[in-house]
Design a protein around this motif. Structure first.
Motif, PDB file in Angstrom:
ATOM      1  N   MET A   1      32.686 -26.168  -7.685  1.00 58.28           N
ATOM      2  CA  MET A   1      33.507 -25.436  -8.488  1.00 58.28           C
ATOM      3  C   MET A   1      34.300 -24.416  -7.813  1.00 58.28           C
ATOM      4  SD  MET A   1      31.482 -22.663 -11.131  1.00 58.28           S
ATOM      5  CE  MET A   1      32.591 -21.594 -12.379  1.00 58.28           C
ATOM      6  N   VAL A   2      35.540 -24.194  -8.605  1.00 57.41           N
ATOM      7  CA  VAL A   2      36.626 -23.562  -7.823  1.00 57.41           C
ATOM      8  C   VAL A   2      36.169 -22.126  -7.417  1.00 57.41           C
ATOM      9  CG1 VAL A   2      37.494 -22.831 -10.040  1.00 57.41           C
ATOM     10  CG2 VAL A   2      38.958 -22.904  -7.801  1.00 57.41           C
ATOM     11  N   GLU A   3      36.677 -21.591  -6.339  1.00 51.17           N
ATOM     12  CA  GLU A   3      36.504 -20.151  -5.997  1.00 51.17           C
ATOM     13  C   GLU A   3      37.591 -19.447  -6.118  1.00 51.17           C
ATOM     14  OE1 GLU A   3      33.215 -20.457  -2.218  1.00 51.17           O
ATOM     15  OE2 GLU A   3      35.464 -20.297  -1.867  1.00 51.17           O
ATOM     16  N   ASP A   4      37.712 -18.553  -7.186  1.00 50.18           N
ATOM     17  CA  ASP A   4      38.756 -17.696  -7.405  1.00 50.18           C
ATOM     18  C   ASP A   4      38.814 -16.238  -6.772  1.00 50.18           C
ATOM     19  OD1 ASP A   4      40.195 -19.327  -9.213  1.00 50.18           O
ATOM     20  OD2 ASP A   4      38.548 -18.882 -10.675  1.00 50.18           O
ATOM     21  N   PHE A   5      39.949 -15.688  -6.188  1.00 53.23           N
ATOM     22  CA  PHE A   5      40.254 -14.383  -5.484  1.00 53.23           C
ATOM     23  C   PHE A   5      41.170 -13.935  -6.187  1.00 53.23           C
ATOM     24  CE2 PHE A   5      38.035 -17.408  -2.658  1.00 53.23           C
ATOM     25  CZ  PHE A   5      37.198 -16.594  -1.891  1.00 53.23           C
ATOM     26  N   LEU A   6      40.997 -12.470  -6.354  1.00 51.24           N
ATOM     27  CA  LEU A   6      42.095 -11.582  -6.692  1.00 51.24           C
ATOM     28  C   LEU A   6      42.682 -10.647  -5.550  1.00 51.24           C
ATOM     29  CD1 LEU A   6      43.485  -9.792  -9.051  1.00 51.24           C
ATOM     30  CD2 LEU A   6      41.625  -8.428  -9.158  1.00 51.24           C
ATOM     31  N   VAL A   7      43.949 -10.976  -5.280  1.00 53.35           N
ATOM     32  CA  VAL A   7      44.846 -10.223  -4.428  1.00 53.35           C
ATOM     33  C   VAL A   7      45.836  -9.266  -5.264  1.00 53.35           C
ATOM     34  CG1 VAL A   7      46.399 -10.143  -2.540  1.00 53.35           C
ATOM     35  CG2 VAL A   7      44.602 -12.118  -2.882  1.00 53.35           C
ATOM     36  N   THR A   8      45.406  -7.771  -5.106  1.00 52.21           N
ATOM     37  CA  THR A   8      46.072  -6.798  -5.794  1.00 52.21           C
ATOM     38  C   THR A   8      46.468  -5.739  -4.766  1.00 52.21           C
ATOM     39  OG1 THR A   8      45.972  -5.448  -7.490  1.00 52.21           O
ATOM     40  CG2 THR A   8      44.134  -5.429  -6.303  1.00 52.21           C
ATOM     41  N   GLY A   9      47.226  -4.898  -5.253  1.00 49.05           N
ATOM     42  CA  GLY A   9      48.073  -3.614  -4.474  1.00 49.05           C
ATOM     43  C   GLY A   9      49.153  -3.524  -4.990  1.00 49.05           C
ATOM     44  N   GLY A  10      49.694  -2.165  -4.398  1.00 50.57           N
ATOM     45  CA  GLY A  10      51.051  -1.757  -5.000  1.00 50.57           C
ATOM     46  C   GLY A  10      52.221  -2.561  -4.458  1.00 50.57           C
ATOM     47  N   THR A  11      53.379  -2.503  -5.333  1.00 50.57           N
ATOM     48  CA  THR A  11      54.562  -3.216  -4.892  1.00 50.57           C
ATOM     49  C   THR A  11      54.948  -2.722  -3.440  1.00 50.57           C
ATOM     50  OG1 THR A  11      55.294  -3.141  -7.165  1.00 50.57           O
ATOM     51  CG2 THR A  11      56.929  -3.634  -5.362  1.00 50.57           C
TER      52      THR A  11
ATOM     53  N   THR B   1      49.596  -5.579 -10.925  1.00 56.17           N
ATOM     54  CA  THR B   1      48.917  -4.898 -12.079  1.00 56.17           C
ATOM     55  C   THR B   1      48.237  -6.086 -12.707  1.00 56.17           C
ATOM     56  OG1 THR B   1      51.343  -5.662 -13.134  1.00 56.17           O
ATOM     57  CG2 THR B   1      50.691  -3.330 -12.622  1.00 56.17           C
ATOM     58  N   PRO B   2      46.915  -6.409 -12.292  1.00 54.03           N
ATOM     59  CA  PRO B   2      46.167  -7.204 -12.644  1.00 54.03           C
ATOM     60  C   PRO B   2      45.637  -7.409 -14.179  1.00 54.03           C
ATOM     61  CG  PRO B   2      45.095  -6.092 -11.259  1.00 54.03           C
ATOM     62  CD  PRO B   2      46.457  -5.719 -10.986  1.00 54.03           C
TER      63      PRO B   2
ATOM     64  N   VAL C   1      48.526 -18.430  -7.294  1.00 53.05           N
ATOM     65  CA  VAL C   1      49.142 -18.129  -8.768  1.00 53.05           C
ATOM     66  C   VAL C   1      49.641 -16.536  -8.510  1.00 53.05           C
ATOM     67  CG1 VAL C   1      49.003 -17.876 -11.253  1.00 53.05           C
ATOM     68  CG2 VAL C   1      47.639 -19.334  -9.928  1.00 53.05           C
ATOM     69  N   ASP C   2      51.245 -16.560  -8.249  1.00 51.98           N
ATOM     70  CA  ASP C   2      51.754 -14.988  -7.890  1.00 51.98           C
ATOM     71  C   ASP C   2      52.217 -14.566  -9.358  1.00 51.98           C
ATOM     72  OD1 ASP C   2      52.517 -12.877  -6.635  1.00 51.98           O
ATOM     73  OD2 ASP C   2      53.959 -14.238  -5.276  1.00 51.98           O
ATOM     74  N   GLU C   3      52.136 -13.150  -9.127  1.00 56.97           N
ATOM     75  CA  GLU C   3      52.359 -12.317 -10.411  1.00 56.97           C
ATOM     76  C   GLU C   3      51.916 -12.887 -11.574  1.00 56.97           C
ATOM     77  OE1 GLU C   3      54.594  -9.741  -9.927  1.00 56.97           O
ATOM     78  OE2 GLU C   3      54.753 -10.110  -7.927  1.00 56.97           O
ATOM     79  N   PHE C   4      50.660 -13.025 -11.628  1.00 56.74           N
ATOM     80  CA  PHE C   4      49.906 -13.831 -12.895  1.00 56.74           C
ATOM     81  C   PHE C   4      49.809 -12.653 -14.117  1.00 56.74           C
ATOM     82  CE2 PHE C   4      46.206 -11.342 -10.755  1.00 56.74           C
ATOM     83  CZ  PHE C   4      45.668 -11.008 -11.851  1.00 56.74           C
ATOM     84  N   HIS C   5      50.265 -11.409 -13.798  1.00 53.85           N
ATOM     85  CA  HIS C   5      50.054 -10.519 -15.092  1.00 53.85           C
ATOM     86  C   HIS C   5      51.257 -10.965 -16.142  1.00 53.85           C
ATOM     87  CE1 HIS C   5      53.581  -8.979 -12.539  1.00 53.85           C
ATOM     88  NE2 HIS C   5      54.172  -8.398 -13.605  1.00 53.85           N
ATOM     89  N   MET C   6      52.174 -11.786 -15.561  1.00 53.60           N
ATOM     90  CA  MET C   6      53.313 -12.189 -16.355  1.00 53.60           C
ATOM     91  C   MET C   6      52.660 -12.967 -17.402  1.00 53.60           C
ATOM     92  SD  MET C   6      56.061 -10.793 -15.741  1.00 53.60           S
ATOM     93  CE  MET C   6      57.107 -11.599 -16.534  1.00 53.60           C
ATOM     94  N   GLY C   7      51.453 -13.727 -17.463  1.00 53.66           N
ATOM     95  CA  GLY C   7      50.894 -14.752 -18.256  1.00 53.66           C
ATOM     96  C   GLY C   7      50.490 -14.009 -19.649  1.00 53.66           C
TER      97      GLY C   7
END
Length: 284
Positions: free
Chosen positions: A1-11, A133-134, A99-105
């Motif tokens: 099963m795929v492992e998913d990671f969230l990378v966040t932080g300010g611009t 901005t996740p 998947v970069d800038e995924f908030h655009m989804g």
């Protein structure tokens, strides 16, 4: 099963550079590294960086059907990559996807392709979802959240609308500036006025022969440009390049320029903030 990671932080905190630093490990251990962004401009920017940094060691491509170690794609072409691998009966488990800038989804323009990409890559080895901005993502449960911190926080000042021209005049020549406007139709007229206010000397050495927009070409020689979604792909690429080479002094833009590409702006004036929701405001 795929492992998913969230990378966040300010611009400007280094989110994208963090995941790109993992390229050598994943190419050597897993085989394929796929970077996908919602915008062509950001993909071009990342492709340039990845090629310069890793191109001598690994094959880098923007073609979803090519054989390579590193793919730098848009969300649309990433879907083509997935479809082509399945057509060839090649396993996706050897793929790491960013998947970069995924908030655009969450926006109507990107939602169908974003959801298709998320749903269609549940059998890859690992996925990194990157955004300042996740947002919640269907079908995804993050194994780990990686917070890169706030990045550089700028000083903020509030002025009334009547102060715009005097404010711009005071900022001319103090570094690369961004003037945001919420309407595509205003970018050209505001840029023309900014060129008049700043009075930068024309630079005849700047090559403007490739521009489709002749008004834009004239302004560029004066150090001013505008950027919006109605410009041709070619004109936007030239502006992206001029920004990267620090050959512009002021850019008047809509949110078309905000999707993930970090430029070295010294100052920014928001001529119209009411047209922005809080997610897009933070991105700009």
């Amino acid at each position: 099963m795929v492992e998913d990671f969230l990378v966040t932080g300010g611009t400007g905190s280094g989110k994208t550079l963090y995941v790109l630093s993992k390229v050598p490990k994943y190419v050597e251990d897993v085989n394929v590294f796929v970077y996908a962004s919602p915008s062509v401009a950001l993909a071009v920017n990342v492709y340039r960086y990845v090629t310069e940094r890793y191109g001598s060691r690994f094959k880098v491509t923007r073609d979803p059907k090519a054989d390579a170690h590193i793919y730098v794609l848009t969300w649309h072409t990433a879907l083509q990559y997935v479809a082509y691998r399945r057509y060839q009966k090649r396993p996706l488990y050897s793929t790491v996807l960013v998947v970069d800038e995924f908030h655009m989804g969450v926006y109507d323009l990107f939602r169908p392709v974003f959801y298709a990409l998320v749903k269609g890559t549940q059998d890859v080895y690992r996925r990194y979802f990157v955004s300042a901005t996740p947002v919640e993502v269907p079908f995804v449960e993050f194994k780990e959240r990686i917070d890169m911190g706030e990045g550089k926080v700028p000083d903020v000042y509030l002025y009334g609308p009547d102060a715009f021209e005097e404010l711009v005049k005071s900022l001319c020549g103090t570094g690369l500036g961004l003037i945001y406007t919420g309407r595509v139709s205003l970018t050209e007229s505001v840029a023309v006025r900014v060129a008049e206010l700043c009075g930068f000397p024309e630079d005849e050495d700047v090559d403007v022969s490739g521009f489709d927009d002749k008004v834009l070409a004239t302004l560029v020689r004066k150090g001013v440009a505008y950027y919006n979604s109605s410009l041709t792909y070619g004109d936007r690429r030239i502006i992206d390049q001029l920004l990267a080479e620090e050959k512009l002094k002021v850019l008047v833009a809509t949110t078309a320029v905000s999707v993930g590409v970090n430029y070295n702006f010294s100052w920014a004036v928001f001529r119209d903030v009411l047209s922005l929701d809080k997610v897009m405001f933070r991105q700009v």
